[in-house]
Design a protein around this motif. Sequence first.
Motif, PDB file in Angstrom:
ATOM      1  N   LEU A  47      28.572 -46.669 -35.717  1.00  0.00           N
ATOM      2  CA  LEU A  47      28.215 -45.836 -34.568  1.00  0.00           C
ATOM      3  C   LEU A  47      28.737 -46.455 -33.272  1.00  0.00           C
ATOM      4  CD1 LEU A  47      26.700 -43.440 -33.379  1.00  0.00           C
ATOM      5  CD2 LEU A  47      24.624 -44.854 -33.336  1.00  0.00           C
ATOM      6  N   LEU A  48      28.616 -47.773 -33.151  1.00  0.00           N
ATOM      7  CA  LEU A  48      29.116 -48.451 -31.958  1.00  0.00           C
ATOM      8  C   LEU A  48      30.627 -48.302 -31.839  1.00  0.00           C
ATOM      9  CD1 LEU A  48      28.651 -50.307 -29.514  1.00  0.00           C
ATOM     10  CD2 LEU A  48      28.860 -52.270 -31.076  1.00  0.00           C
ATOM     11  N   LEU A  49      31.321 -48.390 -32.964  1.00  0.00           N
ATOM     12  CA  LEU A  49      32.778 -48.233 -32.951  1.00  0.00           C
ATOM     13  C   LEU A  49      33.172 -46.843 -32.462  1.00  0.00           C
ATOM     14  CD1 LEU A  49      35.485 -49.557 -33.685  1.00  0.00           C
ATOM     15  CD2 LEU A  49      35.242 -48.593 -35.983  1.00  0.00           C
ATOM     16  N   PHE A  50      32.433 -45.820 -32.926  1.00  0.00           N
ATOM     17  CA  PHE A  50      32.752 -44.455 -32.486  1.00  0.00           C
ATOM     18  C   PHE A  50      32.429 -44.283 -31.007  1.00  0.00           C
ATOM     19  CE2 PHE A  50      31.637 -40.009 -31.721  1.00  0.00           C
ATOM     20  CZ  PHE A  50      32.822 -39.390 -32.118  1.00  0.00           C
ATOM     21  N   VAL A  51      31.328 -44.868 -30.551  1.00  0.00           N
ATOM     22  CA  VAL A  51      30.969 -44.766 -29.133  1.00  0.00           C
ATOM     23  C   VAL A  51      32.049 -45.411 -28.264  1.00  0.00           C
ATOM     24  CG1 VAL A  51      29.319 -45.550 -27.384  1.00  0.00           C
ATOM     25  CG2 VAL A  51      28.488 -44.606 -29.544  1.00  0.00           C
ATOM     26  N   ILE A  52      32.563 -46.560 -28.703  1.00  0.00           N
ATOM     27  CA  ILE A  52      33.650 -47.219 -27.963  1.00  0.00           C
ATOM     28  C   ILE A  52      34.892 -46.338 -27.935  1.00  0.00           C
ATOM     29  CG2 ILE A  52      35.225 -49.192 -27.985  1.00  0.00           C
ATOM     30  CD1 ILE A  52      32.946 -50.873 -29.119  1.00  0.00           C
ATOM     31  N   TRP A  53      35.195 -45.727 -29.073  1.00  0.00           N
ATOM     32  CA  TRP A  53      36.371 -44.850 -29.149  1.00  0.00           C
ATOM     33  C   TRP A  53      36.179 -43.623 -28.257  1.00  0.00           C
ATOM     34  CZ3 TRP A  53      41.188 -44.768 -29.769  1.00  0.00           C
ATOM     35  CH2 TRP A  53      41.882 -43.637 -30.174  1.00  0.00           C
ATOM     36  N   LEU A  54      34.959 -43.063 -28.250  1.00  0.00           N
ATOM     37  CA  LEU A  54      34.670 -41.924 -27.376  1.00  0.00           C
ATOM     38  C   LEU A  54      34.763 -42.334 -25.916  1.00  0.00           C
ATOM     39  CD1 LEU A  54      33.714 -39.039 -26.866  1.00  0.00           C
ATOM     40  CD2 LEU A  54      31.354 -39.823 -27.197  1.00  0.00           C
ATOM     41  N   GLY A  55      34.255 -43.525 -25.595  1.00  0.00           N
ATOM     42  CA  GLY A  55      34.360 -44.019 -24.229  1.00  0.00           C
ATOM     43  C   GLY A  55      35.802 -44.161 -23.787  1.00  0.00           C
ATOM     44  N   PHE A  56      36.665 -44.615 -24.697  1.00  0.00           N
ATOM     45  CA  PHE A  56      38.085 -44.724 -24.378  1.00  0.00           C
ATOM     46  C   PHE A  56      38.677 -43.359 -24.066  1.00  0.00           C
ATOM     47  CE2 PHE A  56      42.468 -44.414 -25.925  1.00  0.00           C
ATOM     48  CZ  PHE A  56      43.090 -45.325 -25.087  1.00  0.00           C
ATOM     49  N   GLN A  57      38.302 -42.342 -24.843  1.00  0.00           N
ATOM     50  CA  GLN A  57      38.811 -40.992 -24.591  1.00  0.00           C
ATOM     51  C   GLN A  57      38.332 -40.469 -23.240  1.00  0.00           C
ATOM     52  OE1 GLN A  57      40.907 -38.941 -26.220  1.00  0.00           O
ATOM     53  NE2 GLN A  57      41.376 -40.454 -27.805  1.00  0.00           N
ATOM     54  N   LEU A  58      37.088 -40.756 -22.881  1.00  0.00           N
ATOM     55  CA  LEU A  58      36.573 -40.330 -21.576  1.00  0.00           C
ATOM     56  C   LEU A  58      37.327 -41.007 -20.439  1.00  0.00           C
ATOM     57  CD1 LEU A  58      32.740 -40.344 -22.360  1.00  0.00           C
ATOM     58  CD2 LEU A  58      34.133 -38.328 -21.834  1.00  0.00           C
ATOM     59  N   LEU A  59      37.580 -42.305 -20.577  1.00  0.00           N
ATOM     60  CA  LEU A  59      38.360 -43.016 -19.562  1.00  0.00           C
ATOM     61  C   LEU A  59      39.771 -42.450 -19.461  1.00  0.00           C
ATOM     62  CD1 LEU A  59      37.282 -46.731 -20.259  1.00  0.00           C
ATOM     63  CD2 LEU A  59      36.653 -45.302 -18.287  1.00  0.00           C
ATOM     64  N   LEU A  60      40.355 -42.153 -20.622  1.00  0.00           N
ATOM     65  CA  LEU A  60      41.706 -41.586 -20.633  1.00  0.00           C
ATOM     66  C   LEU A  60      41.731 -40.229 -19.939  1.00  0.00           C
ATOM     67  CD1 LEU A  60      44.640 -41.710 -21.710  1.00  0.00           C
ATOM     68  CD2 LEU A  60      43.816 -40.615 -23.804  1.00  0.00           C
ATOM     69  N   ALA A  61      40.734 -39.380 -20.248  1.00  0.00           N
ATOM     70  CA  ALA A  61      40.681 -38.056 -19.633  1.00  0.00           C
ATOM     71  C   ALA A  61      40.550 -38.150 -18.117  1.00  0.00           C
ATOM     72  CB  ALA A  61      39.511 -37.262 -20.224  1.00  0.00           C
ATOM     73  N   ASN A  62      39.674 -39.030 -17.636  1.00  0.00           N
ATOM     74  CA  ASN A  62      39.496 -39.181 -16.191  1.00  0.00           C
ATOM     75  C   ASN A  62      40.717 -39.787 -15.523  1.00  0.00           C
ATOM     76  OD1 ASN A  62      36.856 -38.146 -15.773  1.00  0.00           O
ATOM     77  ND2 ASN A  62      35.986 -39.966 -16.744  1.00  0.00           N
ATOM     78  N   ALA A  63      41.357 -40.756 -16.188  1.00  0.00           N
ATOM     79  CA  ALA A  63      42.547 -41.393 -15.615  1.00  0.00           C
ATOM     80  C   ALA A  63      43.671 -40.378 -15.432  1.00  0.00           C
ATOM     81  CB  ALA A  63      42.992 -42.548 -16.505  1.00  0.00           C
ATOM     82  N   ILE A  64      43.849 -39.514 -16.424  1.00  0.00           N
ATOM     83  CA  ILE A  64      44.890 -38.483 -16.315  1.00  0.00           C
ATOM     84  C   ILE A  64      44.544 -37.489 -15.218  1.00  0.00           C
ATOM     85  CG2 ILE A  64      46.017 -36.586 -17.544  1.00  0.00           C
ATOM     86  CD1 ILE A  64      45.694 -38.172 -20.105  1.00  0.00           C
ATOM     87  N   TRP A  65      43.268 -37.104 -15.140  1.00  0.00           N
ATOM     88  CA  TRP A  65      42.839 -36.127 -14.132  1.00  0.00           C
ATOM     89  C   TRP A  65      43.089 -36.651 -12.704  1.00  0.00           C
ATOM     90  CZ3 TRP A  65      41.523 -31.167 -14.024  1.00  0.00           C
ATOM     91  CH2 TRP A  65      40.836 -30.670 -12.920  1.00  0.00           C
ATOM     92  N   LYS A  66      42.814 -37.930 -12.467  1.00  0.00           N
ATOM     93  CA  LYS A  66      43.001 -38.504 -11.139  1.00  0.00           C
ATOM     94  C   LYS A  66      44.466 -38.628 -10.761  1.00  0.00           C
ATOM     95  CE  LYS A  66      38.727 -41.230 -11.168  1.00  0.00           C
ATOM     96  NZ  LYS A  66      38.130 -42.598 -11.146  1.00  0.00           N
ATOM     97  N   ARG A  67      45.337 -38.664 -11.735  1.00  0.00           N
ATOM     98  CA  ARG A  67      46.771 -38.862 -11.467  1.00  0.00           C
ATOM     99  C   ARG A  67      47.586 -37.595 -11.720  1.00  0.00           C
ATOM    100  NH1 ARG A  67      44.288 -43.236 -13.174  1.00  0.00           N
ATOM    101  NH2 ARG A  67      44.846 -45.310 -12.383  1.00  0.00           N
ATOM    102  N   MET A  68      46.921 -36.440 -11.729  1.00  0.00           N
ATOM    103  CA  MET A  68      47.631 -35.203 -12.027  1.00  0.00           C
ATOM    104  C   MET A  68      48.741 -34.900 -11.028  1.00  0.00           C
ATOM    105  SD  MET A  68      47.018 -33.872 -14.811  1.00  0.00           S
ATOM    106  CE  MET A  68      48.006 -32.443 -14.400  1.00  0.00           C
TER     107      MET A  68
END
Length: 509
Positions: A143-164
């Motif tokens: 579960l922790l591994l999936f949460v970390i992976w989900l957190g990475f996707q959230l960071l990726l989504a926000n990083a792309i949004w800020k640099r659109m």
Amino acid sequence: MILAESPRRQRVTKLVSWGHWFAFVNIFLALVIASVFIFSSPSPNSAIGTLYLLSNWFGHIGFLTFAGFVIFILPLCYLATNAKVIKAAASVIAAIGLALLAFDALLYNRTGFHINFSSTDLLRSEAQTQISQFGIQQWGYLLLLFVIWLGFQLLLANAIWKRMDRFQQRKIGMLVTVFFIVCFVSSHAVHVWADAALYQPIIKQDNMFPLSYPATAKTTMSRYGLLDLETYEERKQLQFAPDIHQIVYPTEPVYCAIDIANTMYLIVQTDNGNGLELDSLNLNKTNNYFTNASSLDALIMSTLFGVPEIYFETLTQERPVLMELPEALGMPVAIHIDESLPTSMLNDYRQAMENTGAGLHIAFLPASKINAFLEDEKVDFEKNGLIIATGFATGAGAQRGTLLTNLDVKADAISTEDLAPTILNSLGCNAPSHYYSTGQDFTNPQRNWLVSTSGERVVVIHENQRIEVLSNGSYEITNIDNGNRSNAPLNVDLLSRAIKQLTRFSQPH
């Protein structure tokens, strides 16, 4: 008069553009994960096969990832009004999708098949033991591994949004799109040619990636009269050959120690006769022993090498690990073959019947001589290992016999190919049995099915069913207990995994 875009349209346009960049980055993440499929499969060993592998890798994985974006994320960009909700939902979808891809890659690496409806029963039966051993800590780690992976996707989504604004200035979308389309189309086009030519370095890659359904010559070229279907089918029938010309045996050097003070007896009955008087020995008895060799020589070869008779011609100049390893470590090995048997197999190793003493003794005897052999050898069943395999009938194909042993039998079904790894493991050798055998140690089984060959038939036994596949692709499923034909659907994933296990020593031409 200039009409400005409405705020909603601007927001939708930005979300769609963001979604394309988010999908673009996840395509490369998916490509990295999908590399496990490539490293888990044999090398094509040809330039065309390698080029097809690369184009199929980029084209198919890119298509799957982008299709996921179009189906699950793009509609949200038009329906929802809150960008945070879109990014969160897309991150969850991407995390689940790539996690499933990673799980499928690990499953393929271990078993050779993918996640689908026909593999669920097999997956559940093989994973049940491992899952049952999971405690709260192990589930917590997952579960922790999936949460970390989900957190990475959230960071990726926000990083792309800020640099659109910065990303929209880069005009690489068309080049990337063209690249993946060319890879996708060219891989299918090359596969049509390979299927028409039955070019094995490419055809063998058909099951490498999940949800892969490459175009075939039969469905494409024949539509326009460019392929003679009759000739095509005849040639395709010849693709399964009972002889393999290029092999590596063993696949890796076998290094292990054995207890040379042990004594082990393996007795293989060479006919289907009766007359054995072994009830007084109190041996463990199993009736799920199967011998699939179609000849006596093939039976001897399968016993000593631990591989099916499909390798018979190629291994005639090799020495079996079952003999070579104990001899190299100082353990005497004696082969007892009755003089009356019509075989010339291993004449160099044939021993006189009175050869007794410590070490490994392997005997191929008719039923009428097994009792006398046990008496002459004065076998101490409390100190020495003993395996007696019966049920062979020349030319009869897959036969169900009986196995008697003082070892602890744990496998649901046992084949002739299981004898060699069981003996070596019982003598103390802990080297992986898949280095030198397609069988497994029946005192410590790792799978609940077995695969072998009988003549030109591939034989798979699983859950009281015997699946026999002919070289022309036709198959027959039989209920083992009553011998009646079964109408059960063919488990293609099980068959694919079994073929992978069966041909582990073969090398592409």
